[in-house]
Scaffold this motif. Structure first.
Motif, short mmCIF file in Angstrom:
data_model
loop_
_atom_site.label_atom_id
_atom_site.label_comp_id
_atom_site.label_asym_id
_atom_site.label_seq_id
_atom_site.Cartn_x
_atom_site.Cartn_y
_atom_site.Cartn_z
N UNK A 210 0.82 -1.21 0.00
CA UNK A 210 0.00 0.00 0.00
C UNK A 210 0.85 1.25 0.00
N UNK A 211 2.16 1.09 0.31
CA UNK A 211 3.08 2.22 0.30
C UNK A 211 3.91 2.24 -0.97
N UNK A 212 3.53 1.44 -1.95
CA UNK A 212 4.13 1.46 -3.29
C UNK A 212 5.62 1.13 -3.30
N UNK A 213 6.09 0.35 -2.35
CA UNK A 213 7.48 -0.08 -2.30
C UNK A 213 8.47 1.09 -2.21
N UNK A 214 7.99 2.23 -1.76
CA UNK A 214 8.86 3.40 -1.67
C UNK A 214 9.91 3.24 -0.56
N UNK A 215 9.54 2.59 0.51
CA UNK A 215 10.48 2.33 1.60
C UNK A 215 10.04 1.08 2.33
#
Length: 402
Positions: A210-215
């Motif tokens: 849900x955090x788009x693999x950003x971190x």
């Protein structure tokens, strides 16, 4: 920021070439045929070496002489399908074979991912890497709707299985190859949006889709060398990891420190499997210098049973239909074996390939095993008949959480 060339994209011009070339060899009445690019052959299309077949059956009779005949009668002694897998990387530590809950077999061949629809016997290319970095791990997610793909420099892509489009991508902080992936893929129970990655440096990173693999959401550090196996327990927050440092860790992913460490192995550990019908039961298969199948109680870190298999274990699976364990072997047996639980007295063995088995996967209905070997072949073995499950999670009154 990783450049666009590291994305996994499907080239419209790239189609799976489904070709079967049949030819007859001199002095042999039987037809031999090869299938390229995941071409499928039914039993009988492929010529078998008679001498090798006789040796196999003789070996099987010695193993299964005292076993229950009724159980052995349901085993299909020959593969029910054979696929050719050109450009398959001969690397024991990768995890590039997946059988999703919607009956799609996916395999990475160098820089491409191919899907084989087991019900329809059709194949197609899911994704290609436009870079020179090969694919190192696959994992189906969200009830088979998504596919997580990782490569040799730590680039991770989430691809929609139906549209073949990349939805999101990310890169590991250390940009090292990802040889193992794990997730909760149980139709919404717990965190099915969580993807866990194992890096070459030994660190384990957890990502929230849900955090788009950003971190990453968490980082677990314990292994000193590459992570070669990862499995999340189906009914708890436990995660087990095996590494090239000859260790197995059991984690609660909500905590930074491991719950337990197992360091008595003499080789790398890739094969890990949680029991689907008994909580906290973990099967571990070890590599060439150890060659054991071990059953652990993960709540107490107690070794319950162990058996010497005499071969490198590349895959270990609990049979969901009856109380058995399946092991797939590399050096030196190249075979598939069945072990009743808890006695672990081998009842069946078949030499599945002429070279070491690298990867294995269990069908969602629990009847068929897929094995992939270094000789670029993928075979399907029907070891069980369809039946009502004799072991169900509800029968054990599983509780959520630890």
């Amino acid at each position: 920021m990783t450049s666009r060339k590291d994305r996994y994209v499907l080239s419209p011009s790239v189609n799976l070439r489904y070709v079967i070339n049949a030819s007859r060899s001199q002095g042999d009445d039987r037809g031999s045929c090869t299938a390229k690019a995941l071409g499928f052959g039914y039993e009988g299309l492929f010529a078998h070496n008679e001498q090798q077949e006789n040796l196999r059956h003789n070996g099987q009779s010695k193993v299964s002489k005292d076993a229950g005949k009724k159980r052995l009668d349901e085993i299909n002694e020959s593969p029910v399908g054979i696929l050719d897998c050109p450009d398959l990387r001969d690397d024991f530590y990768l995890n590039i074979l997946d059988w999703s809950i919607n009956n799609i077999v996916s395999i990475a061949l160098d820089r491409s991912v191919y899907c084989y629809y087991y019900d329809s016997r059709e194949s197609e290319c899911l994704a290609n890497s436009n870079s020179f970095h090969y694919i190192t791990a696959l994992k189906s997610m969200k009830a088979g709707r998504l596919m997580a793909i990782a490569n040799s420099i730590g680039c991770i892509s989430i691809v929609d299985m139906s549209t073949k489009k990349e939805l999101v991508r990310g890169v590991l902080p250390n940009e090292s190859r990802v040889a193992a992936l794990a997730c909760k893929d149980n139709s919404g129970m717990f965190s099915d949006h969580l993807l866990v990655t194992g890096s070459k440096t030994g660190d384990i990173y957890g990502y929230d889709l849900r955090r788009k693999l950003k971190s990453h959401s968490f980082c677990l550090s314990g292994h000193e060398l590459e992570i070669s196996g990862l499995q999340m327990a189906p009914d708890s927050w436990q995660l087990c990891s095996g590494g090239n440092d000859n260790r197995v860790f059991i984690w609660d992913i909500r905590k930074e420190k491991p719950l337990f460490m197992q360091d008595e192995y003499q080789s790398a550990v890739k094969a890990l499997s949680w029991c689907p019908w008994r909580r906290h039961l973990l099967a571990v298969g070890t590599g060439t210098n150890d060659r054991r199948a071990c059953i652990w109680n993960s709540s107490t870190n107690t070794l319950m049973y162990a058996v010497q298999t005499d071969s490198q274990i590349c895959g270990i699976m609990w049979a969901p239909l009856i109380s058995e364990i399946i092991t797939a072997h590399g050096y030196a047996g190249n075979d598939l074996c069945l072990w009743p639980y808890p006695s672990l007295e081998k009842i069946y063995s078949v030499q599945a390939h002429d070279s070491r088995i690298l990867h294995s996967a269990l069908a969602p209905d629990g009847t068929t095993i897929a094995t992939c070997a270094a000789n670029e072949s993928l075979k399907f073995w029907e070891l069980y008949r369809k039946r009502p499950s004799l072991r169900t999670p509800s029968a054990n009154k599983l509780e959520f959480g630890l």
